[in-house]
Design an enzyme around this catalytic site. Structure first.
Site, PDB file in Angstrom:
ATOM      1  N   CYS A  51    -136.586 -89.658 -26.236  1.00  0.00           N
ATOM      2  CA  CYS A  51    -136.509 -89.796 -24.778  1.00  0.00           C
ATOM      3  C   CYS A  51    -135.284 -89.048 -24.244  1.00  0.00           C
ATOM      4  O   CYS A  51    -134.177 -89.251 -24.733  1.00  0.00           O
ATOM      5  CB  CYS A  51    -136.412 -91.274 -24.403  1.00  0.00           C
ATOM      6  N   HIS A 114    -134.921 -98.558 -22.943  1.00  0.00           N
ATOM      7  CA  HIS A 114    -136.059 -97.668 -22.719  1.00  0.00           C
ATOM      8  C   HIS A 114    -137.324 -98.445 -22.348  1.00  0.00           C
ATOM      9  O   HIS A 114    -138.225 -97.910 -21.711  1.00  0.00           O
ATOM     10  CB  HIS A 114    -136.297 -96.865 -24.007  1.00  0.00           C
ATOM     11  N   SER A 160    -142.328 -88.712 -15.203  1.00  0.00           N
ATOM     12  CA  SER A 160    -142.422 -87.923 -16.417  1.00  0.00           C
ATOM     13  C   SER A 160    -142.003 -88.713 -17.649  1.00  0.00           C
ATOM     14  O   SER A 160    -142.075 -88.195 -18.753  1.00  0.00           O
ATOM     15  CB  SER A 160    -141.534 -86.684 -16.267  1.00  0.00           C
ATOM     16  N   HIS A 165    -136.001 -95.212 -14.419  1.00  0.00           N
ATOM     17  CA  HIS A 165    -135.124 -94.252 -13.749  1.00  0.00           C
ATOM     18  C   HIS A 165    -135.628 -93.956 -12.349  1.00  0.00           C
ATOM     19  O   HIS A 165    -136.794 -94.152 -12.031  1.00  0.00           O
ATOM     20  CB  HIS A 165    -135.053 -92.940 -14.545  1.00  0.00           C
TER      21      HIS A 165
HETATM   22  P1  H2U Z   1    -139.506 -88.169 -12.547  1.00  0.00           P
HETATM   23  O1  H2U Z   1    -139.900 -89.001 -13.734  1.00  0.00           O
HETATM   24  O2  H2U Z   1    -139.664 -88.936 -11.253  1.00  0.00           O
HETATM   25  O3  H2U Z   1    -140.200 -86.826 -12.579  1.00  0.00           O
HETATM   26  O4  H2U Z   1    -137.950 -87.874 -12.673  1.00  0.00           O
HETATM   27  C1  H2U Z   1    -137.381 -87.328 -13.809  1.00  0.00           C
HETATM   28  C2  H2U Z   1    -136.501 -86.155 -13.418  1.00  0.00           C
HETATM   29  O5  H2U Z   1    -135.675 -85.851 -14.520  1.00  0.00           O
HETATM   30  C3  H2U Z   1    -137.271 -84.897 -13.081  1.00  0.00           C
HETATM   31  O6  H2U Z   1    -136.996 -84.553 -11.745  1.00  0.00           O
HETATM   32  C4  H2U Z   1    -135.430 -84.469 -14.546  1.00  0.00           C
HETATM   33  C5  H2U Z   1    -136.710 -83.845 -14.045  1.00  0.00           C
HETATM   34  O7  H2U Z   1    -136.412 -82.640 -13.384  1.00  0.00           O
HETATM   35  N1  H2U Z   1    -135.055 -84.100 -15.896  1.00  0.00           N
HETATM   36  C6  H2U Z   1    -133.781 -83.653 -16.155  1.00  0.00           C
HETATM   37  O8  H2U Z   1    -132.985 -83.478 -15.228  1.00  0.00           O
HETATM   38  N2  H2U Z   1    -133.402 -83.367 -17.447  1.00  0.00           N
HETATM   39  C7  H2U Z   1    -134.233 -83.486 -18.513  1.00  0.00           C
HETATM   40  O9  H2U Z   1    -133.824 -83.288 -19.630  1.00  0.00           O
HETATM   41  C8  H2U Z   1    -135.648 -83.838 -18.306  1.00  0.00           C
HETATM   42  C9  H2U Z   1    -136.045 -84.272 -16.937  1.00  0.00           C
HETATM   43 ZN    ZN Z   2    -135.410 -93.818 -23.054  1.00  0.00          ZN
END
Ligand code: H2U
Ligand code: ZN
Length: 369
Positions: A51, A114, A160, A165
């Protein structure tokens, strides 16, 4: 023929957005057959080595998270807004307009765990999340006009990652939907001398039929004009509160209590982790000389001094909770056809949705007795 809101098609007005919603309750006459086919709860580990949000792990951008044991914030590695972009050129023709925008995007981890969602966190940790939202809003509001705190939960809403978060996007313009709420709250206040959403909250508490849960400081209700089947509005009910940082300590605790109870009910409804988009709206900040042209959705003319005394008096802090699920853990409402082309529509009335949520227990369906 007498009019019954549970029998007859009608339209309801959303005073915050200034649009109408078509309600077709006669379509709900068919008996409730929504199978409760909840997927088996995923067995998530409390720490997932793959993760990108878990403590100590490497992110996609190459940075490594610290071994955090509380809330944790970082600048989004794939930010949609940047603090230093060149200004957009002046439009050559009115039909091909653009405007520059400066901003920043951050990711907020609500907990090192998590495997827990927001409403499964202990209330003390939820309170930490409320404090974090307030601190971030105050800090970013010193530079930016609009600070959008939100959470996308569940893969159907595009989240995602299951790690609990949220996000913050801050920018030097007033986004389109917010600009509408700004105009409507200002004009209501100019006419009635009170915040629209404080009057609305008191009206709903008197009536009770759309209130899902409440405590001394907050109510969660299905708004009269809700678009999504189980949409919620979270409102302070005791006093006028313009922004998250204005919340007193007791109000923050009460908010943690309210969120836990309201979101637990959503999970309990279909015995699934209920997907949603959820976010906060409060008075915009004033930045004289900032982007103030309506090309970016901002306000202009007499409203140009955003976050001025009139704006602060008119705005009541609130959160929109917009969940797509309709009939079961897997049957969602689609905004398509008539709704994309003409007007939002719903079958279940907001009163029926509130009643179903109200009847559910405060205890989460996964919590062991
Ligand atoms: P969402 O699950 O709402 O998409 O938010 C996760 C955000 O985390 C997403 O905008 C960022 C993505 O750009 N992200 C990071 O900044 N770093 C990472 O390593 C993966 C995801
Ligand atoms: Zn996690």
């Amino acid at each position: 023929m007498d009019f019954y809101p549970t029998d007859h098609p009608h339209r309801r007005f959303d005073p915050l957005q200034g649009h109408w919603v078509l309600v077709s309750p006669h379509r709900m006459k068919r008996p409730w057959q929504g199978q409760i086919e909840s997927p088996p709860p995923e067995d998530k580990p409390s720490y997932d080595p793959s993760c990108y949000l878990c403590p100590g792990n490497e992110r996609a951008g190459g940075a490594r998270n610290p071994p955090y044991d509380d809330v944790f914030v970082f600048t989004n590695d794939f930010a949609a807004l940047l603090p230093d972009a060149p200004p957009a050129p002046e439009p050559e023709t009115p039909l091909l307009r653009s405007a520059g925008v400066l901003g920043t995007c951050r990711v907020l981890c609500f907990s090192p765990r998590h495997d827990l969602t927001l409403c499964e966190l202990p209330q003390s940790q939820l309170r930490r999340v409320v404090d974090l939202w307030a601190e971030q809003t105050a800090e970013l509001g010193r530079r930016y006009t609009w600070v959008q705190v939100f959470e996308n939960k569940g893969s159907v809403m595009g989240a995602s990652n299951p790690h609990p978060h949220g996000q913050i996007w801050a920018l030097d313009a007033l986004p389109t939907l917010v600009a509408r709420e700004d105009r409507r709250q200002r004009s209501y206040h100019a006419e009635h001398g009170r915040p629209l959403l404080l009057d609305y909250a008191l009206e709903e508490l008197r009536r009770g039929e759309r209130v899902v849960v409440a405590n001394d400081d907050w109510a969660a209700l299905v708004p009269y004009w809700a678009t999504w089947p189980f949409e919620l509005l979270l409102l302070p009910i005791r006093r006028h509160v313009a922004r998250l940082p204005d919340l007193a300590p007791a109000e923050r605790d009460a908010l943690a209590d309210l969120m836990k109870r309201a979101f637990t009910r959503l999970d309990n409804l279909f015995r699934t982790s209920f997907a949603y988009s959820f976010g906060w709206h409060g008075a915009p900040y004033t930045h004289v000389g900032g982007a103030r042209d309506d090309a970016g959705g901002g306000v202009s003319g007499p409203d140009a001094e955003r976050g001025d005394a009139a704006g602060l008096a008119a705005w009541q802090l609130h959160a929109h909770v917009l969940p797509p699920l309709l009939r079961s853990a897997t049957v969602r409402k689609f905004m398509v056809g008539f709704e994309l082309l003409a007007e939002a529509q719903r079958d279940l009335t907001p009163e029926q949705a509130a009643e179903r949520l109200r009847e559910l227990p405060d205890r989460h369906y996964l919590e062991r007795p």
